[in-house]
Design a protein around this motif. Structure first.
Motif, PDB file in Angstrom:
ATOM      1  N   ARG A  46      -6.056  -1.428  -1.166  1.00  0.00           N
ATOM      2  CA  ARG A  46      -5.608  -1.445  -2.560  1.00  0.00           C
ATOM      3  C   ARG A  46      -6.187  -0.284  -3.369  1.00  0.00           C
ATOM      4  O   ARG A  46      -5.548   0.193  -4.293  1.00  0.00           O
ATOM      5  CB  ARG A  46      -5.994  -2.765  -3.236  1.00  0.00           C
ATOM      6  N   ARG A  76      -0.720   9.873  -6.043  1.00  0.00           N
ATOM      7  CA  ARG A  76      -0.497   8.604  -5.339  1.00  0.00           C
ATOM      8  C   ARG A  76       0.950   8.500  -4.863  1.00  0.00           C
ATOM      9  O   ARG A  76       1.222   8.086  -3.743  1.00  0.00           O
ATOM     10  CB  ARG A  76      -0.846   7.446  -6.262  1.00  0.00           C
ATOM     11  N   ARG A  77       1.890   8.875  -5.721  1.00  0.00           N
ATOM     12  CA  ARG A  77       3.301   8.813  -5.354  1.00  0.00           C
ATOM     13  C   ARG A  77       3.600   9.755  -4.188  1.00  0.00           C
ATOM     14  O   ARG A  77       4.329   9.404  -3.256  1.00  0.00           O
ATOM     15  CB  ARG A  77       4.178   9.139  -6.559  1.00  0.00           C
ATOM     16  N   GLU A  78       3.035  10.952  -4.243  1.00  0.00           N
ATOM     17  CA  GLU A  78       3.248  11.917  -3.158  1.00  0.00           C
ATOM     18  C   GLU A  78       2.628  11.439  -1.851  1.00  0.00           C
ATOM     19  O   GLU A  78       3.215  11.621  -0.784  1.00  0.00           O
ATOM     20  CB  GLU A  78       2.684  13.281  -3.549  1.00  0.00           C
ATOM     21  N   GLY A  80       2.277   8.364  -1.016  1.00  0.00           N
ATOM     22  CA  GLY A  80       3.174   7.301  -0.564  1.00  0.00           C
ATOM     23  C   GLY A  80       4.391   7.828   0.167  1.00  0.00           C
ATOM     24  O   GLY A  80       4.892   7.198   1.096  1.00  0.00           O
ATOM     25  N   LYS A  81       4.882   8.999  -0.239  1.00  0.00           N
ATOM     26  CA  LYS A  81       6.025   9.606   0.444  1.00  0.00           C
ATOM     27  C   LYS A  81       5.633  10.149   1.818  1.00  0.00           C
ATOM     28  O   LYS A  81       6.434  10.140   2.744  1.00  0.00           O
ATOM     29  CB  LYS A  81       6.597  10.750  -0.390  1.00  0.00           C
ATOM     30  N   GLN A  84       3.186   6.442   5.659  1.00  0.00           N
ATOM     31  CA  GLN A  84       3.876   5.164   5.644  1.00  0.00           C
ATOM     32  C   GLN A  84       2.862   4.020   5.701  1.00  0.00           C
ATOM     33  O   GLN A  84       2.325   3.695   6.748  1.00  0.00           O
ATOM     34  CB  GLN A  84       4.841   5.071   6.835  1.00  0.00           C
ATOM     35  N   LEU A  85       2.572   3.452   4.532  1.00  0.00           N
ATOM     36  CA  LEU A  85       1.689   2.296   4.422  1.00  0.00           C
ATOM     37  C   LEU A  85       2.407   1.229   3.607  1.00  0.00           C
ATOM     38  O   LEU A  85       3.240   1.549   2.756  1.00  0.00           O
ATOM     39  CB  LEU A  85       0.387   2.672   3.707  1.00  0.00           C
ATOM     40  N   ARG A  86       2.056  -0.014   3.833  1.00  0.00           N
ATOM     41  CA  ARG A  86       2.650  -1.081   3.039  1.00  0.00           C
ATOM     42  C   ARG A  86       2.238  -0.940   1.586  1.00  0.00           C
ATOM     43  O   ARG A  86       3.042  -1.065   0.683  1.00  0.00           O
ATOM     44  CB  ARG A  86       2.214  -2.435   3.582  1.00  0.00           C
ATOM     45  N   TYR A  87       0.950  -0.703   1.356  1.00  0.00           N
ATOM     46  CA  TYR A  87       0.429  -0.481   0.014  1.00  0.00           C
ATOM     47  C   TYR A  87      -0.155   0.909  -0.060  1.00  0.00           C
ATOM     48  O   TYR A  87      -0.956   1.276   0.794  1.00  0.00           O
ATOM     49  CB  TYR A  87      -0.657  -1.493  -0.332  1.00  0.00           C
ATOM     50  N   VAL A  88       0.212   1.651  -1.073  1.00  0.00           N
ATOM     51  CA  VAL A  88      -0.409   2.948  -1.303  1.00  0.00           C
ATOM     52  C   VAL A  88      -1.595   2.681  -2.219  1.00  0.00           C
ATOM     53  O   VAL A  88      -1.416   2.142  -3.317  1.00  0.00           O
ATOM     54  CB  VAL A  88       0.571   3.944  -1.951  1.00  0.00           C
ATOM     55  N   GLU A  90      -4.553   2.700  -4.938  1.00  0.00           N
ATOM     56  CA  GLU A  90      -4.770   3.307  -6.245  1.00  0.00           C
ATOM     57  C   GLU A  90      -5.931   4.276  -6.102  1.00  0.00           C
ATOM     58  O   GLU A  90      -6.978   3.932  -5.546  1.00  0.00           O
ATOM     59  CB  GLU A  90      -5.105   2.226  -7.269  1.00  0.00           C
TER      60      GLU A  90
END
Length: 118
Positions: A46, A76-78, A80-81, A84-88, A90
């Protein structure tokens, strides 16, 4: 097994965040050189503490760190792209001054050796 996975995620996050800061971040406040020294992801994925070492004057360090903290959502958004994780996680940025401390200790040792030689 879980610690091994966490270690791999830490290293992958460190690599990707460094690449994003070098290539994708266009914040004009970031003028100093920023190095990501470590990333610690919690076991539930998390939160991630990102340790950043910043080289420059004190004013450059403060402005760059503020710009880095403000661009945490974009980074964080980048991430996430790219990963590949279920939760990126914070991202929580922390100033890492271990390199400065190491340089200070090195200077003290050098001075002590010079005095010893005299």
């Amino acid at each position: 097994m879980a610690k091994y996975r966490t270690g791999r995620i830490n290293e992958e996050m460190k690599k990707e965040i460094s690449a994003i800061i070098m290539n994708g971040l266009k914040d004009p406040r970031i003028t100093a050189m920023i190095t990501i020294t470590d990333v610690e992801v919690t076991s539930d994925l998390r939160y991630a503490k990102v340790y950043a070492s910043i080289f420059g004057t004190e004013q450059q360090k403060e402005e760059s760190f503020l710009g880095l903290k403000n661009s945490a959502g974009f980074i964080r958004r980048e991430v996430g792209k790219r990963i590949q994780l279920r939760y990126v996680p914070e991202l929580i940025f922390v100033m890492d001054d271990t390199i400065d401390k190491g340089m200070h200790i090195d200077e003290l040792i050098r001075k002590a050796n010079e005095q010893k030689g005299n």
